[in-house]
Design a protein around this motif. Structure first.
Motif, PDB file in Angstrom:
ATOM      1  N   ASP A 211      -9.361  -9.355   2.874  1.00 31.95           N
ATOM      2  CA  ASP A 211     -10.516  -8.738   3.543  1.00 31.95           C
ATOM      3  C   ASP A 211     -10.950  -9.593   4.742  1.00 31.95           C
ATOM      4  N   ALA A 212     -10.955 -10.913   4.536  1.00 29.81           N
ATOM      5  CA  ALA A 212     -11.313 -11.800   5.646  1.00 29.81           C
ATOM      6  C   ALA A 212     -10.274 -11.717   6.762  1.00 29.81           C
ATOM      7  N   TYR A 213      -9.003 -11.557   6.372  1.00 29.58           N
ATOM      8  CA  TYR A 213      -7.937 -11.427   7.374  1.00 29.58           C
ATOM      9  C   TYR A 213      -8.145 -10.173   8.222  1.00 29.58           C
ATOM     10  N   VAL A 214      -8.478  -9.053   7.559  1.00 28.30           N
ATOM     11  CA  VAL A 214      -8.715  -7.798   8.295  1.00 28.30           C
ATOM     12  C   VAL A 214      -9.904  -7.975   9.240  1.00 28.30           C
ATOM     13  N   ALA A 215     -10.975  -8.594   8.712  1.00 32.02           N
ATOM     14  CA  ALA A 215     -12.188  -8.761   9.532  1.00 32.02           C
ATOM     15  C   ALA A 215     -11.920  -9.650  10.747  1.00 32.02           C
ATOM     16  N   ALA A 216     -11.018 -10.609  10.601  1.00 34.32           N
ATOM     17  CA  ALA A 216     -10.769 -11.562  11.698  1.00 34.32           C
ATOM     18  C   ALA A 216      -9.661 -11.110  12.641  1.00 34.32           C
ATOM     19  N   SER A 217      -9.048  -9.952  12.371  1.00 32.66           N
ATOM     20  CA  SER A 217      -7.903  -9.512  13.179  1.00 32.66           C
ATOM     21  C   SER A 217      -8.270  -8.247  13.950  1.00 32.66           C
ATOM     22  N   PRO A 218      -8.564  -8.363  15.250  1.00 33.77           N
ATOM     23  CA  PRO A 218      -8.955  -7.186  16.033  1.00 33.77           C
ATOM     24  C   PRO A 218      -7.851  -6.124  16.008  1.00 33.77           C
ATOM     25  N   GLY A 219      -8.244  -4.886  15.763  1.00 35.80           N
ATOM     26  CA  GLY A 219      -7.277  -3.785  15.760  1.00 35.80           C
ATOM     27  C   GLY A 219      -6.650  -3.522  14.411  1.00 35.80           C
ATOM     28  N   VAL A 220      -6.787  -4.483  13.473  1.00 32.26           N
ATOM     29  CA  VAL A 220      -6.247  -4.245  12.126  1.00 32.26           C
ATOM     30  C   VAL A 220      -7.262  -3.411  11.351  1.00 32.26           C
ATOM     31  N   VAL A 221      -6.801  -2.292  10.794  1.00 31.71           N
ATOM     32  CA  VAL A 221      -7.697  -1.367  10.097  1.00 31.71           C
ATOM     33  C   VAL A 221      -7.726  -1.667   8.595  1.00 31.71           C
ATOM     34  N   ALA A 222      -6.580  -2.021   8.031  1.00 28.48           N
ATOM     35  CA  ALA A 222      -6.534  -2.255   6.581  1.00 28.48           C
ATOM     36  C   ALA A 222      -5.297  -3.049   6.207  1.00 28.48           C
ATOM     37  N   VAL A 223      -5.395  -3.708   5.062  1.00 23.20           N
ATOM     38  CA  VAL A 223      -4.218  -4.289   4.399  1.00 23.20           C
ATOM     39  C   VAL A 223      -4.119  -3.618   3.036  1.00 23.20           C
ATOM     40  N   LEU A 224      -2.953  -3.081   2.724  1.00 22.31           N
ATOM     41  CA  LEU A 224      -2.750  -2.426   1.426  1.00 22.31           C
ATOM     42  C   LEU A 224      -1.710  -3.209   0.634  1.00 22.31           C
ATOM     43  N   THR A 225      -1.967  -3.335  -0.673  1.00 23.54           N
ATOM     44  CA  THR A 225      -1.092  -4.101  -1.559  1.00 23.54           C
ATOM     45  C   THR A 225      -0.846  -3.288  -2.837  1.00 23.54           C
ATOM     46  N   ALA A 226      -0.210  -3.925  -3.814  1.00 26.47           N
ATOM     47  CA  ALA A 226       0.079  -3.246  -5.085  1.00 26.47           C
ATOM     48  C   ALA A 226      -1.203  -2.699  -5.714  1.00 26.47           C
ATOM     49  N   ALA A 227      -2.312  -3.392  -5.494  1.00 25.59           N
ATOM     50  CA  ALA A 227      -3.583  -2.964  -6.108  1.00 25.59           C
ATOM     51  C   ALA A 227      -4.068  -1.626  -5.554  1.00 25.59           C
ATOM     52  N   ASP A 228      -3.535  -1.201  -4.432  1.00 26.25           N
ATOM     53  CA  ASP A 228      -4.005   0.034  -3.794  1.00 26.25           C
ATOM     54  C   ASP A 228      -3.160   1.255  -4.151  1.00 26.25           C
ATOM     55  N   ILE A 229      -2.157   1.069  -4.992  1.00 30.18           N
ATOM     56  CA  ILE A 229      -1.281   2.199  -5.323  1.00 30.18           C
ATOM     57  C   ILE A 229      -1.915   3.022  -6.438  1.00 30.18           C
ATOM     58  N   PRO A 230      -2.227   4.291  -6.157  1.00 28.65           N
ATOM     59  CA  PRO A 230      -2.955   5.077  -7.159  1.00 28.65           C
ATOM     60  C   PRO A 230      -2.087   5.529  -8.326  1.00 28.65           C
ATOM     61  N   GLY A 231      -0.787   5.594  -8.146  1.00 24.05           N
ATOM     62  CA  GLY A 231       0.099   6.072  -9.208  1.00 24.05           C
ATOM     63  C   GLY A 231       0.971   4.958  -9.741  1.00 24.05           C
ATOM     64  N   ARG A 232       2.299   5.187  -9.745  1.00 26.54           N
ATOM     65  CA  ARG A 232       3.271   4.267 -10.340  1.00 26.54           C
ATOM     66  C   ARG A 232       3.842   3.354  -9.264  1.00 26.54           C
ATOM     67  N   ASN A 233       3.677   2.044  -9.454  1.00 24.91           N
ATOM     68  CA  ASN A 233       4.204   1.108  -8.454  1.00 24.91           C
ATOM     69  C   ASN A 233       5.686   0.834  -8.726  1.00 24.91           C
ATOM     70  N   ARG A 234       6.447   1.865  -8.787  1.00 30.03           N
ATOM     71  CA  ARG A 234       7.893   1.762  -9.016  1.00 30.03           C
ATOM     72  C   ARG A 234       8.560   2.969  -8.377  1.00 30.03           C
ATOM     73  N   PHE A 235       9.733   2.759  -7.792  1.00 32.60           N
ATOM     74  CA  PHE A 235      10.505   3.911  -7.327  1.00 32.60           C
ATOM     75  C   PHE A 235      11.981   3.624  -7.516  1.00 32.60           C
ATOM     76  N   GLY A 236      12.764   4.667  -7.378  1.00 34.75           N
ATOM     77  CA  GLY A 236      14.217   4.568  -7.511  1.00 34.75           C
ATOM     78  C   GLY A 236      14.803   5.930  -7.227  1.00 34.75           C
ATOM     79  N   VAL A 237      16.107   6.047  -7.393  1.00 39.22           N
ATOM     80  CA  VAL A 237      16.722   7.345  -7.145  1.00 39.22           C
ATOM     81  C   VAL A 237      17.109   8.042  -8.442  1.00 39.22           C
ATOM     82  N   ILE A 238      17.190   7.292  -9.522  1.00 36.54           N
ATOM     83  CA  ILE A 238      17.508   7.871 -10.829  1.00 36.54           C
ATOM     84  C   ILE A 238      16.312   7.577 -11.727  1.00 36.54           C
ATOM     85  N   PRO A 239      15.576   8.605 -12.159  1.00 41.02           N
ATOM     86  CA  PRO A 239      14.304   8.361 -12.848  1.00 41.02           C
ATOM     87  C   PRO A 239      14.405   7.334 -13.979  1.00 41.02           C
TER      88      PRO A 239
END
Ligand code: FES
Ligand code: FES
Length: 516
Positions: free
Chosen positions: A189-217
């Motif tokens: 949050d401090a990084y976003v506030a100190a970086s002009p033009g940066v709107v957001a930083v998103l990480t694993a904590a921001d994923i609303p569903g499953r933090n996993r993907f692949g091609v074969i379920p």
């Protein structure tokens, strides 16, 4: 400037480093790489792109010849080829093959093998009218024009990076510089506030569903972002993304991003990953084995005993980068309760299924709009930019775009499997193959991707189109801290056959016995 400010998107960007020639334009009539040409030196000089040549009608014959000879396949290299060829034909209207090769030598093509392009340029003067496509039902034996061929020779086909909504934010993905490491995120949050033009930083904590993907379920195991309580498993794995306005983001120094790394010793080879005491990449995959494959037929010992000749060999292949000219690219926007992702992809339906799971949305809330694909060769069957685009657009409610740099593309996307293949083959003096015993070990990298498909198809393909009295093929896909491996299985199952037959069995009168 040509693409973003002036909208001349026929000029492509493949490497941004002067290597691929996809950005070739004419500067005072001479072909140059636009990506290596500073705008500051252009005052009073003439720059011509494919759009300009097309408008003047100068390259009409070339475009027609490219269509007739099948010289535009994926089409991402086609504008650079046409521009370079036009410059040649201005001074040499009837070039020799060598002159064409010299003139086009700076433009890379990954699809055509160049022969069709050379033929098209040598016949540009003769191709006034393109041969019409044959009527339905009469195509066999005729040249058939690509249905999307005209767009490719016009430079108007839309690839992943050619389109995005006005005002779209851009994304920079923060990636691991180590093959294996633990990490801790600081105060984003401090990084976003100190970086002009940066709107957001998103990480694993921001994923609303499953933090996993692949091609074969069943084996989907790759996180969109590594979790802070897990290790990163390959160099280039994502841990966060920075989203912001295009201009400040272009100048952003990601070295100041608040992340602390603790490097760990990686396992990089098949042998290291199987050594006793080797760290296990995935807790449930003992011995770092993703999957095994097995095909058997007949009684092997008896068939080898009946063989009059026996040969044996071990063959190794390395990682192969697919190296399509078009890097992964696209944009996404949230439209009410849906998210739309326009992207270069070989598998829009599989993309949609994975994005639904990542965002925790119903199927009807995710739409994939596939663009033209500037080469994929199997690697664009996997997700790349899609999760980052969809998550940012969905979370922030603003359109976003992302185009991988060439190093980022090579670092983070899937490769062809490194492999170690052993084969023992028995035959009779009259050229009949009696027995084959094959093993294949595949370095499937950090995540499953298509690893289980490769390990299960190779035993089927490994014997080639031959009948054996007995056959055994066993394979295993093994995790390492390399990049995830995916397609193409075919080359790896057949490579040994070419080597084996030409080096060891070349003197035998091998007969191919047709099967039903
Ligand atoms: S040479 Fe300019 S993009 Fe590759
Ligand atoms: S047609 Fe040349 S790279 Fe695809």
């Amino acid at each position: 400037m040509l693409r973003d400010d002036l909208g001349f998107t026929a000029t492509k960007v493949g490497c941004d480093a002067g290597d691929c020639g996809a950005c070739t334009v004419l500067l005072d009539g001479e072909p140059v790489s636009a990506c290596m040409t500073p705008v500051g030196g252009l005052a009073g000089r003439q720059v011509q792109t494919l759009e300009g040549l097309r408008a003047s009608g100068e390259c009409h014959g070339l475009q027609t010849a490219f269509l007739m000879h099948g010289a535009a396949q994926c089409g991402i290299c086609t504008p650079g080829m046409l521009v370079s060829a036009a410059a040649l034909l201005r001074v040499t209207p009837a070039p020799t093959e060598q002159q064409v090769m010299d003139a086009l030598g700076g433009v890379l093509c990954r699809c055509t093998g160049y022969r069709k392009i050379i033929t098209a340029v040598m016949n540009a003067g003769a191709a006034e009218v393109a041969e019409p496509s044959p009527p339905v039902g009469k195509a066999v034996g005729h040249r058939v024009r690509r249905v999307d061929g005209q767009r490719k020779v016009d430079g108007t086909d839309v690839f992943g990076a050619d389109d995005s909504p006005a005002g779209a934010l851009v994304i920079r993905v923060v990636r691991s510089p180590f093959h294996r490491a633990r990490f801790q995120l600081g105060d984003v949050d401090a990084y976003v506030a100190a970086s002009p033009g940066v709107v957001a930083v998103l990480t694993a904590a921001d994923i609303p569903g499953r933090n996993r993907f692949g091609v074969i379920p069943a084996t989907a195991d790759q996180p969109v972002f590594a979790e802070p309580d897990e290790e990163v498993r390959f160099r280039g794995e994502a841990v966060a993304m920075i989203v912001g306005e295009p201009e400040p983001m272009a100048a952003l120094d990601t070295a100041t991003f608040p992340v602390v790394w603790s490097e760990l010793p990686p396992v990089m080879s098949i042998d290291d990953a199987q050594a006793s005491g080797a760290p296990r990449l995935h807790p449930t995959r003992e011995g770092n084995v993703l999957i095994r494959g097995n095909v058997r037929r007949g009684e092997l010992d008896r068939a080898f005993a009946a063989a009059e000749i026996e040969v044996e060999g071990v063959f190794e292949t390395g990682f192969i980068e697919h190296a399509y000219i078009e890097p992964e690219a696209g944009y996404a926007e949230r439209i009410g309760d849906r998210v739309e992702v326009q992207v270069t992809t070989q598998s829009p339906h599989m993309d949609r299924i994975e994005l639904e799971a990542i965002l925790g949305l119903p199927a009807e809330a995710v739409r994939i709009k596939p663009t033209a694909v500037g080469g994929g060769f199997g690697s664009k069957l996997d997700l790349s930019v899609q999760p980052y685009l969809a998550l940012a657009a969905w979370t922030l409610g603003r359109p976003v775009r992302l185009t991988y740099t060439r190093p980022e593309s090579m670092m983070s996307t899937t490769k062809r499997h490194p492999s170690r293949l052993r084969a023992r083959v028995g035959a009779t003096h009259d050229g009949r193959l009696t027995a084959m015993d094959f093993t294949g070990e595949f370095n499937t990298g950090a995540y499953a991707s298509w690893g289980s498909t490769v390990a299960n198809r190779v035993p089927v393909h490994a014997g080639g189109p031959y009948v054996y009295d007995a056959y055994r093929a066993r394979t295993v896909a093994i995790h390492t801290n390399g990049p995830p491996s995916a397609t193409n299985r075919f080359r790896q199952s057949c490579a040994w056959q070419f080597a084996f037959r030409t080096e060891r069995l070349g003197s035998l009168p091998i007969r191919v016995v047709p099967t039903s």
